[in-house]
Scaffold this active site. Sequence first.
Site, PDB file in Angstrom:
ATOM      1  N   GLY A 132      -4.096  19.008 -10.449  1.00 23.86           N
ATOM      2  CA  GLY A 132      -3.486  17.722 -10.823  1.00 23.86           C
ATOM      3  C   GLY A 132      -4.230  17.208 -12.041  1.00 23.86           C
ATOM      4  O   GLY A 132      -5.422  16.887 -11.955  1.00 23.86           O
ATOM      5  N   ALA A 133      -3.541  17.204 -13.185  1.00 27.50           N
ATOM      6  CA  ALA A 133      -4.190  16.727 -14.415  1.00 27.50           C
ATOM      7  C   ALA A 133      -3.671  15.341 -14.784  1.00 27.50           C
ATOM      8  O   ALA A 133      -3.663  14.949 -15.944  1.00 27.50           O
ATOM      9  CB  ALA A 133      -3.926  17.716 -15.556  1.00 27.50           C
ATOM     10  N   GLY A 181      -6.956  13.188 -11.712  1.00 27.06           N
ATOM     11  CA  GLY A 181      -7.500  14.514 -12.021  1.00 27.06           C
ATOM     12  C   GLY A 181      -8.211  14.543 -13.364  1.00 27.06           C
ATOM     13  O   GLY A 181      -9.312  15.090 -13.501  1.00 27.06           O
ATOM     14  N   ASP A 200      -2.190  21.987 -13.550  1.00 30.93           N
ATOM     15  CA  ASP A 200      -1.054  21.106 -13.235  1.00 30.93           C
ATOM     16  C   ASP A 200       0.224  21.940 -13.294  1.00 30.93           C
ATOM     17  O   ASP A 200       0.248  23.007 -13.917  1.00 30.93           O
ATOM     18  CB  ASP A 200      -0.984  19.958 -14.251  1.00 30.93           C
ATOM     19  CG  ASP A 200      -0.261  18.732 -13.698  1.00 30.93           C
ATOM     20  OD1 ASP A 200      -0.935  17.740 -13.359  1.00 30.93           O
ATOM     21  OD2 ASP A 200       0.994  18.760 -13.601  1.00 30.93           O
ATOM     22  N   ARG A 233       0.887   5.821  -5.258  1.00 29.40           N
ATOM     23  CA  ARG A 233       1.775   4.750  -4.798  1.00 29.40           C
ATOM     24  C   ARG A 233       2.114   3.783  -5.921  1.00 29.40           C
ATOM     25  O   ARG A 233       1.390   3.674  -6.908  1.00 29.40           O
ATOM     26  CB  ARG A 233       1.172   4.019  -3.600  1.00 29.40           C
ATOM     27  CG  ARG A 233      -0.195   3.426  -3.819  1.00 29.40           C
ATOM     28  CD  ARG A 233      -0.648   2.799  -2.523  1.00 29.40           C
ATOM     29  NE  ARG A 233      -2.043   2.400  -2.589  1.00 29.40           N
ATOM     30  CZ  ARG A 233      -2.574   1.487  -1.820  1.00 29.40           C
ATOM     31  NH1 ARG A 233      -1.833   0.859  -0.926  1.00 29.40           N
ATOM     32  NH2 ARG A 233      -3.847   1.179  -1.920  1.00 29.40           N
ATOM     33  N   ARG A 255      -0.330   3.904   1.302  1.00 20.93           N
ATOM     34  CA  ARG A 255      -0.658   5.319   1.033  1.00 20.93           C
ATOM     35  C   ARG A 255       0.104   6.234   1.991  1.00 20.93           C
ATOM     36  O   ARG A 255       0.471   7.350   1.643  1.00 20.93           O
ATOM     37  CB  ARG A 255      -2.165   5.533   1.204  1.00 20.93           C
ATOM     38  CG  ARG A 255      -3.019   4.777   0.183  1.00 20.93           C
ATOM     39  CD  ARG A 255      -4.495   4.939   0.507  1.00 20.93           C
ATOM     40  NE  ARG A 255      -5.374   4.273  -0.443  1.00 20.93           N
ATOM     41  CZ  ARG A 255      -5.813   3.017  -0.330  1.00 20.93           C
ATOM     42  NH1 ARG A 255      -5.412   2.278   0.693  1.00 20.93           N
ATOM     43  NH2 ARG A 255      -6.640   2.495  -1.212  1.00 20.93           N
ATOM     44  N   SER A 257      -5.663  13.531  -2.741  1.00 20.96           N
ATOM     45  CA  SER A 257      -4.257  13.104  -2.609  1.00 20.96           C
ATOM     46  C   SER A 257      -4.068  12.290  -1.332  1.00 20.96           C
ATOM     47  O   SER A 257      -4.651  12.592  -0.286  1.00 20.96           O
ATOM     48  CB  SER A 257      -3.346  14.334  -2.550  1.00 20.96           C
ATOM     49  OG  SER A 257      -3.629  15.207  -3.617  1.00 20.96           O
ATOM     50  N   ASN A 258      -3.222  11.288  -1.414  1.00 23.39           N
ATOM     51  CA  ASN A 258      -2.967  10.397  -0.272  1.00 23.39           C
ATOM     52  C   ASN A 258      -1.722  10.797   0.507  1.00 23.39           C
ATOM     53  O   ASN A 258      -0.836  11.425  -0.066  1.00 23.39           O
ATOM     54  CB  ASN A 258      -2.798   8.961  -0.801  1.00 23.39           C
ATOM     55  CG  ASN A 258      -4.142   8.287  -1.006  1.00 23.39           C
ATOM     56  OD1 ASN A 258      -5.024   8.402  -0.164  1.00 23.39           O
ATOM     57  ND2 ASN A 258      -4.285   7.560  -2.109  1.00 23.39           N
ATOM     58  N   ASP A 281     -14.283   3.612  -1.656  1.00 19.24           N
ATOM     59  CA  ASP A 281     -14.169   2.324  -0.960  1.00 19.24           C
ATOM     60  C   ASP A 281     -15.528   1.624  -0.898  1.00 19.24           C
ATOM     61  O   ASP A 281     -15.605   0.398  -0.997  1.00 19.24           O
ATOM     62  CB  ASP A 281     -13.600   2.542   0.451  1.00 19.24           C
ATOM     63  CG  ASP A 281     -12.214   3.184   0.398  1.00 19.24           C
ATOM     64  OD1 ASP A 281     -11.509   2.980  -0.617  1.00 19.24           O
ATOM     65  OD2 ASP A 281     -11.845   3.902   1.347  1.00 19.24           O
ATOM     66  N   ARG A 323     -16.151   0.032  -4.204  1.00 15.24           N
ATOM     67  CA  ARG A 323     -15.362  -1.211  -4.305  1.00 15.24           C
ATOM     68  C   ARG A 323     -15.999  -2.311  -3.460  1.00 15.24           C
ATOM     69  O   ARG A 323     -16.009  -3.482  -3.849  1.00 15.24           O
ATOM     70  CB  ARG A 323     -13.917  -0.942  -3.859  1.00 15.24           C
ATOM     71  CG  ARG A 323     -13.159  -0.109  -4.884  1.00 15.24           C
ATOM     72  CD  ARG A 323     -11.755   0.237  -4.453  1.00 15.24           C
ATOM     73  NE  ARG A 323     -11.022   0.860  -5.557  1.00 15.24           N
ATOM     74  CZ  ARG A 323      -9.939   1.591  -5.415  1.00 15.24           C
ATOM     75  NH1 ARG A 323      -9.430   1.817  -4.214  1.00 15.24           N
ATOM     76  NH2 ARG A 323      -9.338   2.105  -6.471  1.00 15.24           N
ATOM     77  N   HIS A 326      -9.044   5.748   5.056  1.00 17.94           N
ATOM     78  CA  HIS A 326      -8.817   5.321   3.674  1.00 17.94           C
ATOM     79  C   HIS A 326      -7.418   4.687   3.603  1.00 17.94           C
ATOM     80  O   HIS A 326      -6.479   5.274   3.080  1.00 17.94           O
ATOM     81  CB  HIS A 326      -8.927   6.534   2.743  1.00 17.94           C
ATOM     82  CG  HIS A 326      -8.735   6.197   1.299  1.00 17.94           C
ATOM     83  ND1 HIS A 326      -9.522   5.299   0.631  1.00 17.94           N
ATOM     84  CD2 HIS A 326      -7.817   6.624   0.397  1.00 17.94           C
ATOM     85  CE1 HIS A 326      -9.102   5.197  -0.625  1.00 17.94           C
ATOM     86  NE2 HIS A 326      -8.071   5.992  -0.786  1.00 17.94           N
TER      87      HIS A 326
END
Length: 308
Positions: free
Chosen positions: A7-8, A12, A32, A82, A88, A119-120, A148, A151, A175
């Site tokens: 995943g770029a 990513g 990707d 999302r 998520r 990835s979610n 998290d 944050r 998460h």
Amino acid sequence: MKVTVVGAGAVGASCAEYIALKNFAAEVCLLDIKEGYAEGKAMDLMQTASLNGFDTKVVGSTNDYSKTANSDVAVITSGIPRKPGMTREELIGTNAKIVKSVIDQLVEHSPEVTVIVVSNPMDTMAYLVHKATDLPKNRIIGMGGALDSARFKYRLAEALDCPISDVDGMVIGAHSDTGMVPLTRLATRNGVPASTFVDQARLDEVEQETRVGGATLTKLLGTSAWYAPGAAVSELVRAIAQDSGKMFPCSLYLEGEYGQNDICMGVPAIIGANGIEKIVEIELNEDEKAKFDEAADKVRQVNKALDV
Ligand SMILES: NC(=O)c1ccc[n+]([C@@H]2O[C@H](COP(=O)([O-])OP(=O)(O)OC[C@H]3O[C@@H](n4cnc5c(N)ncnc54)[C@H](O)[C@@H]3O)[C@@H](O)[C@H]2O)c1
């Protein structure tokens, strides 16, 4: 060390950039499915090397997994993020299919790889990787708690009106907006309990701001965040590369720890050359335990949608 980032997109590319900037890996392979996209991002990043002073070689690949062969670590960020107002968990249908096809190809080319799942819905995607592969459980790490917790520290420092480097704290659980368990009771400023500086009502606000940290950014940005997720992943990869034994909350396959079985959830772990070197069990109070168990019930509900 060779690291593959699948995943770029926003997360990513941010992972690849922070890993390169920190200059501990020999190679980062960015992959990707979008034709030329990873190659373009890799080339752009390589053109920052002489400016930013790193020697990590960043290469791109359009879905050619032979270029990922013999990776020590693979980070999975492929999948849709999302949009404002989404949870998520709503991403599961699309992302489970993507993560399943990605993990099969990754392991084929790097059977000894340590996987970091981004990835979610992340706890469920980590569980999917556990079910879909024969990788030992110490080599499957879900990234959520490191972000998290960062944050949480940001919000805590805001409440205490102090530099972020003064505060410490950790978020365990799931998460998700409702499943995170910020351990406010154990949060400190230079070893002094956070509750010395602000009242419980303000700490409750910090907890809530932390839980919706991702949603707040998604509303502002129109998509999910990337700088802090990329930085969090790069710190996990660095802990593996340098066998540092640093502790992060990570989503791990639990077999009795924290009273849970057959589930991936965020708990503190020591990260080193073997991935998860040790799960750290800390004593939760009744309220924390109840929140952790409630989060586990919700993750199990989401896991049920998996076809593994
Ligand atoms: N765990 C966390 O803390 C955390 C934090 C932020 C984002 N995320 C999740 O990370 C994922 C990526 O977010 P983003 O903002 O980078 O999205 P993005 O849309 O910017 O990038 C996703 C990339 O994945 C690629 N892709 C799709 N299917 C693929 C496949 N089969 N093989 C290879 N590549 C494929 C797409 O082409 C795209 O470039 C989302 O699921 C998001 O929810 C997780």
